[in-house]
Design a protein around this motif. Structure first.
Motif, PDB file in Angstrom:
ATOM      1  N   GLY A 200       0.759  -1.241   0.126  1.00  0.00           N
ATOM      2  CA  GLY A 200      -0.020   0.131   0.039  1.00  0.00           C
ATOM      3  C   GLY A 200       1.026   1.411  -0.092  1.00  0.00           C
ATOM      4  O   GLY A 200       0.339   2.329  -0.311  1.00  0.00           O
ATOM      5  N   ARG A 201       2.040   1.044   0.508  1.00  0.00           N
ATOM      6  CA  ARG A 201       2.954   2.307   0.263  1.00  0.00           C
ATOM      7  C   ARG A 201       3.502   2.644  -1.144  1.00  0.00           C
ATOM      8  O   ARG A 201       4.095   3.809  -1.340  1.00  0.00           O
ATOM      9  CB  ARG A 201       4.236   2.160   1.283  1.00  0.00           C
ATOM     10  N   HIS A 202       3.240   1.595  -2.129  1.00  0.00           N
ATOM     11  CA  HIS A 202       3.609   2.172  -3.554  1.00  0.00           C
ATOM     12  C   HIS A 202       2.329   1.827  -4.366  1.00  0.00           C
ATOM     13  O   HIS A 202       2.591   0.749  -5.352  1.00  0.00           O
ATOM     14  CB  HIS A 202       4.822   1.158  -3.807  1.00  0.00           C
ATOM     15  N   PRO A 203       1.356   2.458  -4.178  1.00  0.00           N
ATOM     16  CA  PRO A 203       0.122   1.883  -5.233  1.00  0.00           C
ATOM     17  C   PRO A 203       0.522   2.078  -6.538  1.00  0.00           C
ATOM     18  O   PRO A 203       1.169   3.031  -7.060  1.00  0.00           O
ATOM     19  CB  PRO A 203      -0.749   3.104  -4.759  1.00  0.00           C
ATOM     20  N   GLY A 204       0.112   0.977  -7.445  1.00  0.00           N
ATOM     21  CA  GLY A 204       0.385   0.797  -8.664  1.00  0.00           C
ATOM     22  C   GLY A 204       1.736   0.612  -9.244  1.00  0.00           C
ATOM     23  O   GLY A 204       2.106   0.507 -10.323  1.00  0.00           O
ATOM     24  N   VAL A 205       2.845   0.479  -8.422  1.00  0.00           N
ATOM     25  CA  VAL A 205       4.126   0.226  -8.817  1.00  0.00           C
ATOM     26  C   VAL A 205       4.450  -1.126  -8.500  1.00  0.00           C
ATOM     27  O   VAL A 205       5.139  -1.599  -9.733  1.00  0.00           O
ATOM     28  CB  VAL A 205       4.948   0.923  -7.781  1.00  0.00           C
ATOM     29  N   PHE A 206       3.960  -1.879  -7.472  1.00  0.00           N
ATOM     30  CA  PHE A 206       4.612  -3.366  -7.624  1.00  0.00           C
ATOM     31  C   PHE A 206       3.118  -4.202  -7.725  1.00  0.00           C
ATOM     32  O   PHE A 206       1.905  -3.896  -7.388  1.00  0.00           O
ATOM     33  CB  PHE A 206       4.946  -3.464  -6.248  1.00  0.00           C
ATOM     34  N   PRO A 207       3.318  -5.454  -8.269  1.00  0.00           N
ATOM     35  CA  PRO A 207       2.333  -6.382  -8.508  1.00  0.00           C
ATOM     36  C   PRO A 207       1.729  -6.881  -7.001  1.00  0.00           C
ATOM     37  O   PRO A 207       2.589  -6.806  -6.130  1.00  0.00           O
ATOM     38  CB  PRO A 207       2.849  -7.559  -9.438  1.00  0.00           C
TER      39      PRO A 207
ATOM     40  N   TYR B 139      10.043 -11.362  -4.665  1.00  0.00           N
ATOM     41  CA  TYR B 139       9.640 -10.287  -5.409  1.00  0.00           C
ATOM     42  C   TYR B 139      11.023  -9.933  -6.246  1.00  0.00           C
ATOM     43  O   TYR B 139      10.833  -9.533  -7.370  1.00  0.00           O
ATOM     44  CB  TYR B 139       9.082  -9.027  -4.496  1.00  0.00           C
ATOM     45  N   LYS B 140      11.959  -9.708  -5.543  1.00  0.00           N
ATOM     46  CA  LYS B 140      13.133  -9.539  -6.405  1.00  0.00           C
ATOM     47  C   LYS B 140      13.555 -10.522  -7.251  1.00  0.00           C
ATOM     48  O   LYS B 140      13.920 -10.084  -8.301  1.00  0.00           O
ATOM     49  CB  LYS B 140      14.422  -9.700  -5.337  1.00  0.00           C
ATOM     50  N   MET B 141      13.357 -11.636  -6.983  1.00  0.00           N
ATOM     51  CA  MET B 141      13.419 -12.965  -8.312  1.00  0.00           C
ATOM     52  C   MET B 141      12.360 -12.477  -9.093  1.00  0.00           C
ATOM     53  O   MET B 141      12.566 -12.496 -10.345  1.00  0.00           O
ATOM     54  CB  MET B 141      13.057 -14.052  -7.462  1.00  0.00           C
ATOM     55  N   VAL B 142      11.093 -12.291  -8.964  1.00  0.00           N
ATOM     56  CA  VAL B 142      10.064 -12.111 -10.035  1.00  0.00           C
ATOM     57  C   VAL B 142      10.470 -10.967 -10.742  1.00  0.00           C
ATOM     58  O   VAL B 142      10.209 -10.908 -12.046  1.00  0.00           O
ATOM     59  CB  VAL B 142       8.799 -11.996  -9.238  1.00  0.00           C
ATOM     60  N   LEU B 143      10.457  -9.906 -10.087  1.00  0.00           N
ATOM     61  CA  LEU B 143      10.727  -8.667 -10.834  1.00  0.00           C
ATOM     62  C   LEU B 143      11.997  -8.570 -11.646  1.00  0.00           C
ATOM     63  O   LEU B 143      12.117  -7.939 -12.775  1.00  0.00           O
ATOM     64  CB  LEU B 143      10.754  -7.424  -9.801  1.00  0.00           C
ATOM     65  N   GLU B 144      13.137  -9.226 -11.098  1.00  0.00           N
ATOM     66  CA  GLU B 144      14.300  -9.127 -12.121  1.00  0.00           C
ATOM     67  C   GLU B 144      13.992 -10.272 -13.382  1.00  0.00           C
ATOM     68  O   GLU B 144      14.444  -9.839 -14.550  1.00  0.00           O
ATOM     69  CB  GLU B 144      15.487  -9.761 -11.385  1.00  0.00           C
TER      70      GLU B 144
ATOM     71  N   ALA C 179       0.338 -10.822 -10.798  1.00  0.00           N
ATOM     72  CA  ALA C 179       0.320 -10.989  -9.448  1.00  0.00           C
ATOM     73  C   ALA C 179       1.405 -12.010  -8.906  1.00  0.00           C
ATOM     74  O   ALA C 179       1.500 -13.186  -9.821  1.00  0.00           O
ATOM     75  CB  ALA C 179      -0.847 -11.218  -8.941  1.00  0.00           C
ATOM     76  N   VAL C 180       2.002 -11.956  -7.844  1.00  0.00           N
ATOM     77  CA  VAL C 180       2.889 -12.912  -7.331  1.00  0.00           C
ATOM     78  C   VAL C 180       2.156 -14.010  -6.892  1.00  0.00           C
ATOM     79  O   VAL C 180       1.137 -13.965  -6.201  1.00  0.00           O
ATOM     80  CB  VAL C 180       3.753 -12.424  -6.184  1.00  0.00           C
TER      81      VAL C 180
END
Length: 315
Positions: free
Chosen positions: A244-251, A279-284, A294-295
């Protein structure tokens, strides 16, 4: 061309990193060093109730001017260190209301051998306290004479207020107690000093809290803060806060993914590590975090399998 302002607005690599700890994601929050981290506490492992209980015990912090001992207890990885650090910052701020400039002195790493006797542990802490108080700019001129005059913590600790600069106080983070009852009682009963507040954490408590309270019933009691085991609701609450601290930025995370995360993570420490690492694995791997898929539970399984393949190495 990107400027410093753009860098400041750039989101972290994953939603589970906090300011100042972007490169050390597993470190407990430390608001007395980094005030901006104070807003990153989430109600997990009963931390909100535990914090409120401690604040109620502190009252207006007036009694802590005379010294005190605070013990945070709970299972390994439940967030005890982060709670100690949060309480240390509140004690520091509370003592400031009584016109005391309080410094936080972190001694949690001064003991290397957990098998030392209680007397040896206290002697080590006592000797290491001198340079740390000096570094924190809390020692008055000539205060070293107190250590020159005595070589016994039972004589030095009760006189610590005479070594502190006028108008200052020390909030001392102690190593985890070895012999829980004996060590807590000694600090709270025989080693207390005005303008010095001790904080410690322990994975052991159970019935010992009753014994500690009985030993200290004629003295100023220790403030005991108990935390509980991580629950599935805690996991959901933690993830919701960080995303919620980064709306629309992360899945987001699928419902199945949250269930898998809860199964994999018995503690806040493993939750932080697993969520960040996955998340690091998925985003990279995907290369496009914004609007990405979504993860899910398979992502957490893949991360876990990779850690096992590496022999338990951290992401």
């Amino acid at each position: 061309m990107s400027g410093a302002g753009d860098a400041a607005r750039r989101p972290p690599a994953t939603p589970f990193l906090v300011p100042r700890f972007e490169h050390v994601p597993m470190r407990p929050l430390r608001p007395f060093d980094h005030p901006e981290q104070d807003g990153f506490y989430v109600d997990v492992c009963g931390s909100t109730a535990a914090f409120a209980s401690a604040m109620s015990a502190f009252g207006d912090f007036g009694e802590l001017v005379e010294g005190g001992y605070v013990l945070v207890a709970g299972e390994s990885g439940c967030g005890k260190t982060a709670m100690v650090n949060r309480l240390a910052e509140r004690v520091r701020a509370g003592l400031a209301r009584h016109n005391l400039r309080a410094g936080v002195v972190d001694m949690t790493a001064v003991l290397e051998d957990q098998e030392r006797s209680v007397d040896q542990r206290m002697l080590r802490v006592c000797h290491r306290l001198l340079p740390l108080l000096r570094k924190a700019d809390l020692l008055r001129q000539g205060a070293e004479a107190l250590w020159d005059r005595y070589d016994d913590p039972r004589l030095i600790f009760p006189e610590l207020d005479t070594a502190l600069e006028p108008g200052t106080a020390a909030v001392v983070l102690l190593p985890s107690p070895g012999d829980l009852k004996l060590e807590v009682v000694r600090y709270a009963k025989t080693l207390s000093s005005r303008r010095v507040v001790f904080l410690a954490e322990s994975s052991m408590l159970g019935d010992r809290v009753v014994d500690i309270e009985q030993e200290l019933e004629d003295f100023r009691p220790a403030v005991v803060v108990e935390m509980r085991t991580l629950t599935a609701e805690d996991v959901d609450r933690f993830v919701t806060d960080r995303l919620g601290r980064h709306p629309g930025v992360f899945p987001g995370i699928t419902r199945e993914g949250l269930r898998r995360l809860s199964i994999m993570c018995p503690s806040v420490k493993t939750l932080q590590r697993t969520a960040h690492g996955t998340y690091k694995m998925v985003l990279e791997g995907d290369g496009d975090p914004v609007g990405g898929r979504a993860v899910d539970d398979e992502d957490f399984r893949r991360y876990q399998a990779e850690q096992l393949r590496r022999g338990g190495g951290r992401s």
